[in-house]
Design a protein around this motif. Structure first.
Motif, PDB file in Angstrom:
ATOM      1  N   LYS A  36     -78.568  28.854  36.279  1.00  0.00           N
ATOM      2  CA  LYS A  36     -79.257  29.871  35.476  1.00  0.00           C
ATOM      3  C   LYS A  36     -80.036  29.207  34.340  1.00  0.00           C
ATOM      4  O   LYS A  36     -79.453  28.655  33.408  1.00  0.00           O
ATOM      5  N   VAL A  37     -81.352  29.274  34.445  1.00  0.00           N
ATOM      6  CA  VAL A  37     -82.251  28.545  33.557  1.00  0.00           C
ATOM      7  C   VAL A  37     -82.903  29.493  32.556  1.00  0.00           C
ATOM      8  O   VAL A  37     -83.373  30.584  32.919  1.00  0.00           O
ATOM      9  N   CYS A  38     -82.948  29.065  31.308  1.00  0.00           N
ATOM     10  CA  CYS A  38     -83.671  29.777  30.255  1.00  0.00           C
ATOM     11  C   CYS A  38     -85.071  29.175  30.180  1.00  0.00           C
ATOM     12  O   CYS A  38     -85.207  27.955  29.966  1.00  0.00           O
ATOM     13  N   ALA A  39     -86.120  29.987  30.322  1.00  0.00           N
ATOM     14  CA  ALA A  39     -87.463  29.409  30.383  1.00  0.00           C
ATOM     15  C   ALA A  39     -88.511  30.439  29.991  1.00  0.00           C
ATOM     16  O   ALA A  39     -88.243  31.633  29.879  1.00  0.00           O
ATOM     17  N   ASP A  40     -89.722  29.930  29.802  1.00  0.00           N
ATOM     18  CA  ASP A  40     -90.894  30.750  29.488  1.00  0.00           C
ATOM     19  C   ASP A  40     -91.675  30.959  30.776  1.00  0.00           C
ATOM     20  O   ASP A  40     -91.931  30.012  31.528  1.00  0.00           O
ATOM     21  N   ALA A  41     -92.084  32.197  31.034  1.00  0.00           N
ATOM     22  CA  ALA A  41     -92.773  32.540  32.277  1.00  0.00           C
ATOM     23  C   ALA A  41     -94.234  32.122  32.291  1.00  0.00           C
ATOM     24  O   ALA A  41     -94.897  32.211  33.333  1.00  0.00           O
ATOM     25  N   ASN A  42     -94.770  31.661  31.149  1.00  0.00           N
ATOM     26  CA  ASN A  42     -96.180  31.263  31.079  1.00  0.00           C
ATOM     27  C   ASN A  42     -96.292  30.038  30.185  1.00  0.00           C
ATOM     28  O   ASN A  42     -96.892  30.077  29.117  1.00  0.00           O
ATOM     29  N   TYR A  43     -95.707  28.921  30.635  1.00  0.00           N
ATOM     30  CA  TYR A  43     -95.584  27.766  29.758  1.00  0.00           C
ATOM     31  C   TYR A  43     -95.904  26.466  30.483  1.00  0.00           C
ATOM     32  O   TYR A  43     -95.276  25.438  30.266  1.00  0.00           O
ATOM     33  N   LEU A  44     -96.889  26.492  31.353  1.00  0.00           N
ATOM     34  CA  LEU A  44     -97.284  25.255  32.016  1.00  0.00           C
ATOM     35  C   LEU A  44     -97.773  24.244  30.978  1.00  0.00           C
ATOM     36  O   LEU A  44     -98.394  24.627  29.983  1.00  0.00           O
ATOM     37  N   PRO A  45     -97.441  22.979  31.189  1.00  0.00           N
ATOM     38  CA  PRO A  45     -96.958  22.368  32.436  1.00  0.00           C
ATOM     39  C   PRO A  45     -95.451  22.421  32.666  1.00  0.00           C
ATOM     40  O   PRO A  45     -94.965  21.902  33.664  1.00  0.00           O
ATOM     41  N   TRP A  46     -94.701  23.040  31.741  1.00  0.00           N
ATOM     42  CA  TRP A  46     -93.242  23.020  31.865  1.00  0.00           C
ATOM     43  C   TRP A  46     -92.718  24.052  32.853  1.00  0.00           C
ATOM     44  O   TRP A  46     -91.922  23.715  33.730  1.00  0.00           O
ATOM     45  N   SER A  47     -93.133  25.307  32.701  1.00  0.00           N
ATOM     46  CA  SER A  47     -92.565  26.353  33.551  1.00  0.00           C
ATOM     47  C   SER A  47     -93.513  27.531  33.643  1.00  0.00           C
ATOM     48  O   SER A  47     -94.338  27.762  32.751  1.00  0.00           O
TER      49      SER A  47
END
Length: 295
Positions: free
Chosen positions: A45-56
């Motif tokens: 289960k990953v905590c992330a940003d849906a619009n954060y390229l190049p990361w995620s």
């Protein structure tokens, strides 16, 4: 992931004894994917940003998405995401947040500065550095390193237009080298619109010719060049200087108190160091060693 508000990239060749220790640790990581409270993990289960390229992003195109999938595969778990914009409140609304059922929404942040104060972090799994970035064919093709900027004739050097985000160490570099007056445009480090990606405004201004140069965090710089294959974008990684740090170490973060989970992740990072480095290089991330030297 970029700085919130704000393995080592080198292939590892441990000896036989370390391989044995590592194998035992990884076996434990695979056999015991245990969540907080002792329950068996059912997902990575990953905590992330849906619009954060190049990361995620929510299409899982970022390099952190790919590394998360690699680690989850080793644990035989599916990847699940909790999305929240990467800005103030990110940790509170993701890693520390519980759902209505009382279960934590997500368990891992794939990229945090080493030693980040709101989580416990693994050993760094990559290090990158800020880079000088400009478009070729606009009078700066002789620049192959940052020191070349000072070799330009005075009239050209005094006409340069830098655009930098706030809290960018490139500002200190300009000040240290007598060029602070060439900072002609500043950008907020966090835009009010969560749909604006890190570095997006600087990139648009570079392409449009509104600024001549910028310093970008390495993963952003690499992604910028990679995403514009028809534009001759030059990316020059910058080494740190005495009193001026340009390189930073990035780790995975988990909640305080979850030392066993951290250890499982560390074993996976160590075992998959080469595959992780390959992902980073595929995404054009400039990699440096612990001293900031380009690898």
């Amino acid at each position: 992931m970029m700085f919130l508000l704000w393995p080592d990239g080198c292939p590892r060749f441990p000896g036989a004894a370390r391989w044995l220790t590592l194998a035992l640790a990884i076996a434990g990581a695979w056999a015991l994917p245990v969540a907080a409270g002792g329950a068996e993990r059912t997902a990575f289960k990953v905590c992330a940003d849906a619009n954060y390229l190049p990361w995620s992003n929510d299409r899982q195109q970022g390099f952190e998405n790919h590394i998360a999938s690699l680690l989850a595969e080793q644990l035989n778990l599916p990847v699940e995401y909790t999305w929240f914009p990467q800005r103030m409140g990110f940790i509170r609304n993701t890693l520390r947040a519980r759902g209505d059922d009382g279960v934590y929404r997500c368990d891992v942040v794939m990229g945090l500065p080493d030693g980040f104060e709101l989580a416990i972090t693994t050993d760094p799994y990559y290090r990158s550095t800020y880079a000088l970035v400009f478009v070729e064919g606009r009078g700066l093709d002789s620049v192959r390193s940052v020191s070349d900027l000072q070799k330009l004739d005075a009239s050209q050097r005094n006409s340069l237009r830098f655009g930098l985000a706030e809290r960018n160490p490139g500002t200190l570099w300009l000040a240290e080298h007598g060029m602070l007056s060439r900072l002609t445009k500043a950008y907020a480090s966090q835009h009010g619109d969560p749909n604006v990606r890190p570095g997006q405004l600087e990139q648009e201004d570079l392409l449009a010719g509104n600024i001549d140069l910028t310093f970008m965090w390495g993963p952003i710089a690499g992604h910028f060049a990679r995403s514009n294959p028809d534009v001759p974008i030059r990316v020059i990684p910058v080494e740190s200087e005495a009193g001026l740090q340009m390189h930073f170490a990035i780790s995975i973060g988990v909640r305080f108190g979850e030392q066993d989970w951290k250890a499982q992740l560390q074993a996976l990072l160590d075992a998959n160091a080469d595959a992780i480095e390959a992902i980073l290089r595929e995404h054009a991330v400039p990699l440096v060693d612990a001293e900031g030297r380009l690898l």
